[in-house]
Design a protein around this motif. Structure first.
Motif, PDB file in Angstrom:
ATOM      1  N   ASN A   1      35.179  31.312  12.313  1.00  0.00           N
ATOM      2  CA  ASN A   1      34.959  30.538  13.317  1.00  0.00           C
ATOM      3  C   ASN A   1      34.043  30.596  14.378  1.00  0.00           C
ATOM      4  OD1 ASN A   1      37.427  28.867  13.232  1.00  0.00           O
ATOM      5  ND2 ASN A   1      38.644  30.075  12.940  1.00  0.00           N
ATOM      6  N   ARG A   2      33.649  30.680  15.239  1.00  0.00           N
ATOM      7  CA  ARG A   2      33.139  30.625  16.206  1.00  0.00           C
ATOM      8  C   ARG A   2      33.499  31.531  17.412  1.00  0.00           C
ATOM      9  NH1 ARG A   2      31.225  24.503  18.231  1.00  0.00           N
ATOM     10  NH2 ARG A   2      33.303  24.231  19.052  1.00  0.00           N
ATOM     11  N   GLN A   3      32.711  32.287  18.388  1.00  0.00           N
ATOM     12  CA  GLN A   3      32.550  32.568  19.025  1.00  0.00           C
ATOM     13  C   GLN A   3      33.231  33.883  19.317  1.00  0.00           C
ATOM     14  OE1 GLN A   3      34.913  29.223  21.987  1.00  0.00           O
ATOM     15  NE2 GLN A   3      32.308  28.633  23.025  1.00  0.00           N
TER      16      GLN A   3
ATOM     17  N   ASN B   1      26.808  28.543  23.848  1.00  0.00           N
ATOM     18  CA  ASN B   1      27.479  27.260  23.371  1.00  0.00           C
ATOM     19  C   ASN B   1      28.400  27.565  24.161  1.00  0.00           C
ATOM     20  OD1 ASN B   1      27.287  23.967  22.791  1.00  0.00           O
ATOM     21  ND2 ASN B   1      29.164  24.837  21.930  1.00  0.00           N
ATOM     22  N   GLU B   2      28.719  26.808  25.222  1.00  0.00           N
ATOM     23  CA  GLU B   2      30.730  26.663  26.326  1.00  0.00           C
ATOM     24  C   GLU B   2      31.193  28.515  25.640  1.00  0.00           C
ATOM     25  OE1 GLU B   2      32.952  23.672  24.279  1.00  0.00           O
ATOM     26  OE2 GLU B   2      31.993  22.087  25.467  1.00  0.00           O
ATOM     27  N   TYR B   3      30.548  29.030  26.869  1.00  0.00           N
ATOM     28  CA  TYR B   3      31.410  29.833  26.687  1.00  0.00           C
ATOM     29  C   TYR B   3      32.615  30.135  27.406  1.00  0.00           C
ATOM     30  CZ  TYR B   3      26.143  31.261  28.693  1.00  0.00           C
ATOM     31  OH  TYR B   3      24.911  31.745  28.741  1.00  0.00           O
TER      32      TYR B   3
ATOM     33  N   MET C   1      24.805  17.620  28.570  1.00  0.00           N
ATOM     34  CA  MET C   1      23.901  17.664  27.362  1.00  0.00           C
ATOM     35  C   MET C   1      24.996  17.217  26.128  1.00  0.00           C
ATOM     36  SD  MET C   1      21.774  19.309  26.153  1.00  0.00           S
ATOM     37  CE  MET C   1      21.341  20.394  27.595  1.00  0.00           C
ATOM     38  N   GLU C   2      26.670  17.591  26.696  1.00  0.00           N
ATOM     39  CA  GLU C   2      27.347  16.910  25.108  1.00  0.00           C
ATOM     40  C   GLU C   2      28.366  15.599  25.738  1.00  0.00           C
ATOM     41  OE1 GLU C   2      29.045  19.701  23.304  1.00  0.00           O
ATOM     42  OE2 GLU C   2      27.798  20.640  22.809  1.00  0.00           O
ATOM     43  N   THR C   3      28.398  14.218  24.877  1.00  0.00           N
ATOM     44  CA  THR C   3      29.183  13.411  25.376  1.00  0.00           C
ATOM     45  C   THR C   3      30.023  12.751  24.088  1.00  0.00           C
ATOM     46  OG1 THR C   3      30.643  11.847  26.667  1.00  0.00           O
ATOM     47  CG2 THR C   3      28.112  11.751  25.959  1.00  0.00           C
TER      48      THR C   3
ATOM     49  N   ASN D   1      37.916  15.253  17.793  1.00  0.00           N
ATOM     50  CA  ASN D   1      38.594  15.662  16.855  1.00  0.00           C
ATOM     51  C   ASN D   1      40.029  16.629  16.590  1.00  0.00           C
ATOM     52  OD1 ASN D   1      36.771  17.690  16.644  1.00  0.00           O
ATOM     53  ND2 ASN D   1      37.405  18.713  15.363  1.00  0.00           N
ATOM     54  N   TRP D   2      39.793  16.458  18.322  1.00  0.00           N
ATOM     55  CA  TRP D   2      40.550  18.134  18.872  1.00  0.00           C
ATOM     56  C   TRP D   2      41.438  17.762  19.725  1.00  0.00           C
ATOM     57  CZ3 TRP D   2      39.868  17.602  23.623  1.00  0.00           C
ATOM     58  CH2 TRP D   2      38.399  17.353  24.265  1.00  0.00           C
ATOM     59  N   SER D   3      41.812  16.258  20.015  1.00  0.00           N
ATOM     60  CA  SER D   3      43.054  16.128  20.793  1.00  0.00           C
ATOM     61  C   SER D   3      44.362  15.666  20.304  1.00  0.00           C
ATOM     62  CB  SER D   3      42.349  15.119  21.801  1.00  0.00           C
ATOM     63  OG  SER D   3      42.884  15.192  22.953  1.00  0.00           O
TER      64      SER D   3
ATOM     65  N   GLN E   1      34.231  22.583  10.487  1.00  0.00           N
ATOM     66  CA  GLN E   1      36.061  22.007  10.525  1.00  0.00           C
ATOM     67  C   GLN E   1      36.016  20.762  11.152  1.00  0.00           C
ATOM     68  OE1 GLN E   1      34.102  25.499  10.247  1.00  0.00           O
ATOM     69  NE2 GLN E   1      35.802  27.316  10.966  1.00  0.00           N
ATOM     70  N   GLU E   2      34.597  20.234  11.576  1.00  0.00           N
ATOM     71  CA  GLU E   2      34.946  19.046  12.597  1.00  0.00           C
ATOM     72  C   GLU E   2      34.401  17.672  12.074  1.00  0.00           C
ATOM     73  OE1 GLU E   2      31.867  21.275  15.552  1.00  0.00           O
ATOM     74  OE2 GLU E   2      33.421  20.888  16.901  1.00  0.00           O
ATOM     75  N   GLN E   3      34.821  17.496  10.457  1.00  0.00           N
ATOM     76  CA  GLN E   3      34.320  16.310   9.742  1.00  0.00           C
ATOM     77  C   GLN E   3      34.790  15.478  10.531  1.00  0.00           C
ATOM     78  OE1 GLN E   3      36.508  18.206   6.368  1.00  0.00           O
ATOM     79  NE2 GLN E   3      34.863  18.262   5.374  1.00  0.00           N
ATOM     80  N   TYR E   4      36.322  15.108  11.264  1.00  0.00           N
ATOM     81  CA  TYR E   4      36.422  14.079  11.862  1.00  0.00           C
ATOM     82  C   TYR E   4      35.685  13.417  12.930  1.00  0.00           C
ATOM     83  CZ  TYR E   4      40.800  13.372   8.159  1.00  0.00           C
ATOM     84  OH  TYR E   4      41.511  13.041   6.971  1.00  0.00           O
ATOM     85  N   HIS E   5      34.472  14.323  13.590  1.00  0.00           N
ATOM     86  CA  HIS E   5      34.125  14.014  14.925  1.00  0.00           C
ATOM     87  C   HIS E   5      33.551  12.793  15.079  1.00  0.00           C
ATOM     88  CE1 HIS E   5      32.535  14.350  19.060  1.00  0.00           C
ATOM     89  NE2 HIS E   5      33.633  15.246  18.947  1.00  0.00           N
ATOM     90  N   GLY E   6      33.385  12.116  15.812  1.00  0.00           N
ATOM     91  CA  GLY E   6      32.722  10.797  15.913  1.00  0.00           C
ATOM     92  C   GLY E   6      31.180  11.766  15.863  1.00  0.00           C
TER      93      GLY E   6
HETATM   94  C1  GLA Z   1      32.116  20.724  21.657  1.00  0.00           C
HETATM   95  C2  GLA Z   1      31.195  21.730  21.547  1.00  0.00           C
HETATM   96  C3  GLA Z   1      30.990  20.937  20.345  1.00  0.00           C
HETATM   97  C4  GLA Z   1      31.810  20.423  19.084  1.00  0.00           C
HETATM   98  C5  GLA Z   1      32.132  19.291  20.307  1.00  0.00           C
HETATM   99  C6  GLA Z   1      33.343  18.847  19.674  1.00  0.00           C
HETATM  100  O1  GLA Z   1      31.363  20.421  22.940  1.00  0.00           O
HETATM  101  O2  GLA Z   1      30.322  22.166  22.586  1.00  0.00           O
HETATM  102  O3  GLA Z   1      29.599  22.479  19.077  1.00  0.00           O
HETATM  103  O4  GLA Z   1      31.859  21.909  18.655  1.00  0.00           O
HETATM  104  O5  GLA Z   1      33.078  20.144  21.767  1.00  0.00           O
HETATM  105  O6  GLA Z   1      33.692  18.041  20.711  1.00  0.00           O
END
Ligand code: GLA
Length: 685
Positions: A135-137, A174-176, A323-325, A331-333, A371-376
């Motif tokens: 995984n990550r982190q 990325n996102e501590y 930075m992200e939206t 895919n995670w909710s 792991q995030e195949q279904y994300h927008g």
């Molecule tokens: C976080 C991460 C990204 C990605 C998105 C998916 O914000 O920083 O790498 O996993 O979530 O929503």
């Protein structure tokens, strides 16, 4: 005539020599006022595809890509073997398309060769088990060895790209989010405590360790808290975690700063309301804050989201980046619904209204595996635009159109809401009622205040307060002496301080104060809290802010001074609260201090907000805006720019305070504007 010609030639020569001498700064000045962007992972795709992707981005008005934050195994495929050629090509190609680059350091996902050879770099879970690869982190944030690897990879990246004119900034990690519970982390925590307390006597006393025989005779005996524990120990662990993330991050900042041009800024992408560490501490060494703005299930909550924007802006007390939206869905909710048509644009403009200078979509194209195949995404797995693409392209056009207008502007507030992680943690660890949701409590103040005063700051209680007229502290549970003095100075000088329930109860060690709430502010308030009540039944309320029912929480306020005014009282309920004071106010110095003891119903909160704004002399331009329409103001460069967003699905008529031009549509001056559902206007004089 000749003289004029000669002068012109001279001017041209000066201008051109300037352009040659400072290619980077001339490049920098061409940066857009507002950045639209996306997270792009060229390492996942054949190089032959990159140009097509970048062309599609360019067509959508995308002006930055964030790259490489998960590309460690591609950049350093084996220990000490670096491969940055692909990244250099990707950056150069992006430049050809007018797209700037933000480089992410890849340390949130150490590669398999590293964790396999050096398993001590893996973090330890609460149950004592080491995290596994896959995984990550999975890294250990205190591991010296891991930090050396981080320093090395960040430094190598900066050596290669620190002067690249197309690289404008850096994101560290990325996102501590994670901690480690290994013996070395525990040792460092004990060392940290030793430095802070000096003696065990002092620690034992501040934590009241005589309670349940917790008394420590050796520093080595002090555990890392797991689950509910001694409140003093829990608070210091969070503070240690905050300092540790700060030093974890500083290690990489130092590596980058050795090589990078000062014009390249450094940020980290925080996670909104997440409270795993003190964000004021961790952002201290950054040039700019940024955050990842996701809705998850359901639709945009404009007030809740706006509040987090303002919270993030408060970390550095200046503009920031989104930075992200989400491009439609995550895919995670619980339910990964796609946002309504128009809602992604609506969100982008709310970002800008609150002081973001960039909006980046995560991500550009669906990774085929992982792991995030279904994300927008903005383009699908087939590389073709998704239905959302034209909406984002519209935002791109709009950012290009009004970017210059908004350059150098930011929200300037007369009202601040105080936010402290120490207090949030302290309440959450001992909620006293499971209903005590601090996000909801905070928002119950934020929403009506933002509706009346277009701009609200959310700042730490230690922030300078002189520029504000009204300070609201919805949950200042911990009130160290120094902070109390700071607040009193604000009131003394003429400000209005409004305290919410549970204020001024504890000291900086998370110990109860040996006095009643609001502790060091009680005498200025001319009142104290006699008792607090977690409510199982609503309690009637009546007074200046109308009649209704308090729910969740009620405090019995006892006036102590003859001139303390009671503004709201409880009705008949549990006997204790009957006819007692729920809200009191008192003049102190040139200002006023008010205490709100109950969790108020919405109507009373709206009336209270109106009173707070009026009595504090807070002024705003727009009045009588229809419900569901948000007004944000950015000020600077001698002008005000209003971003007005219709968060409803119906058209709305909005009266303008004076003749204004709508800048997205280039209208002549108007005194009224109609906005379709989810539509936006950018207005200036
Ligand atoms: C976080 C991460 C990204 C990605 C998105 C998916 O914000 O920083 O790498 O996993 O979530 O929503």
């Amino acid at each position: 005539m000749m003289r004029i010609l000669r002068l012109l030639v001279l001017l041209l020569l000066i201008a051109s020599s300037f352009a040659v001498a400072t290619p980077q700064s001339s490049n920098t000045t061409q940066q857009p006022g507002l950045f639209l962007g996306t997270a792009w992972y060229p390492e996942q795709w054949p190089e032959s595809r990159w140009d097509t992707d970048l062309q599609l981005m360019q067509q959508a008005g995308i002006r930055f890509v964030r790259v490489a934050e998960f590309a460690w195994s591609t950049m350093e495929p084996q220990e000490g073997q670096y491969n940055f050629d692909w990244l250099e090509k990707a950056i150069a190609l992006a430049q050809k398309h007018g797209i700037y680059v933000v480089l992410g350091t890849p340390t949130a996902a150490p590669p398999a060769w590293l964790t396999f050879k050096y398993p001590d770099t893996l973090r330890t879970e609460e149950n004592g088990q080491r995290a596994k690869h896959g995984n990550r982190q999975h890294f250990d944030f205190t591991s010296e060895r891991y930090r050396q690897f981080c320093h090395q990879i960040a430094g190598e990246m900066a050596k290669r790209f620190g002067h690249n004119p197309n690289v404008i900034g850096w994101q560290i990690d990325n996102e501590y989010a994670t901690y480690s519970y290994d013996p070395e982390t525990q040792r460092q925590f004990q060392e940290w405590l030793k430095k802070k307390y000096g003696t065990l006597d002092s620690l034992n006393q501040h934590w009241t360790t005589a309670y349940w025989s917790q008394t420590y005779d050796k520093w080595e005996e002090i555990p890392i808290p797991v689950g509910y524990n001694n409140p003093g120990l829990m608070l210091e662990w969070k503070r240690f975690v905050s300092d540790t993330y700060r030093s974890y991050q500083k290690n990489q900042i130092d590596a980058i700063r050795q090589y990078a041009d000062p014009r390249q800024w450094i940020t980290h992408n925080f996670m909104g309301w997440f409270d795993g560490f003190d964000h004021y501490v961790v952002s201290a060494d950054l040039d700019m804050a940024s955050w990842d703005n996701y809705v998850g299930t359901g639709q945009l909550d404009p007030a809740g989201n706006g509040m987090i924007h303002d919270l993030t802006r408060g970390f550095k007390r200046k503009n920031y980046w989104v930075m992200e939206t989400q491009p439609g869905n995550v895919n995670w909710s619980g339910i990964n619904n796609v946002l309504d048509k128009g809602e992604v644009r609506e969100m982008a403009w709310e970002d800008i209204g609150h002081g973001a200078d960039a909006v980046g979509y995560w991500q550009w194209r669906s990774a085929l595996g992982g792991q995030e195949q279904y994300h927008g995404t903005l383009v699908g797995p087939d590389g073709k635009p998704m239905p959302l693409y034209p909406e984002v392209a519209e935002v791109g056009k709009e950012f290009a159109k009004v970017g210059d207008l908004l350059r150098g502007t930011s929200p300037v507030a007369q009202v601040a809401i105080l936010h402290s992680y120490d207090s949030r943690w302290a309440i959450d660890w001992q909620k006293h009622t499971k209903e005590y949701d601090q996000f909801a409590n905070f928002k119950s103040y934020y929403k009506p205040l933002h509706e009346l005063a277009d701009t609200i700051d959310v700042v730490n209680p230690k922030a300078p307060l002189d520029e504000y007229k009204l300070i609201v502290a919805p949950n200042l549970n911990l009130l160290p002496e120094e902070e109390a003095k700071h607040l009193l100075a604000f009131v003394q000088a003429g400000g209005h301080l409004v305290l919410g329930p549970r204020s001024g109860m504890k000291d900086q060690f998370n110990a109860l104060l040996p006095e009643r709430q609001p502790g060091p502010l009680a005498s200025a308030l001319g009142a104290h809290v006699a008792q607090y009540y977690a409510l199982d039944q609503p309690v009637p309320l009546t007074g200046d802010f109308g009649s209704g029912e308090a729910k969740i929480w009620a405090e019995l306020l006892q006036p102590d001074a003859a001139d303390t005014k009671v503004l709201e009282k409880y009705g008949k309920s549990n006997g204790w609260l009957d006819d007692q004071a729920a809200i009191v106010t008192h003049n102190y110095g040139k200002g006023t201090i008010t205490y709100v003891g109950a969790w108020l119903p919405d109507d009373a909160m709206t009336a209270l907000a109106k009173w707070m704004i009026e009595t504090s002399g807070v002024k705003s331009e727009f009045t009588n805006v229809p419900a569901g329409v948000e007004v944000c103001r950015r000020t600077g460069q001698g002008k005000d720019v209003f971003i007005v967003i219709n968060h409803t699905k119906q058209p709305q008529q909005i009266a303008l305070p004076y003749a204004m031009r709508e800048q997205l549509r280039s209208t002549p001056p108007l005194t009224e504007i109609e906005l379709a559902g989810r539509d936006v206007a950018v207005l200036t004089k």
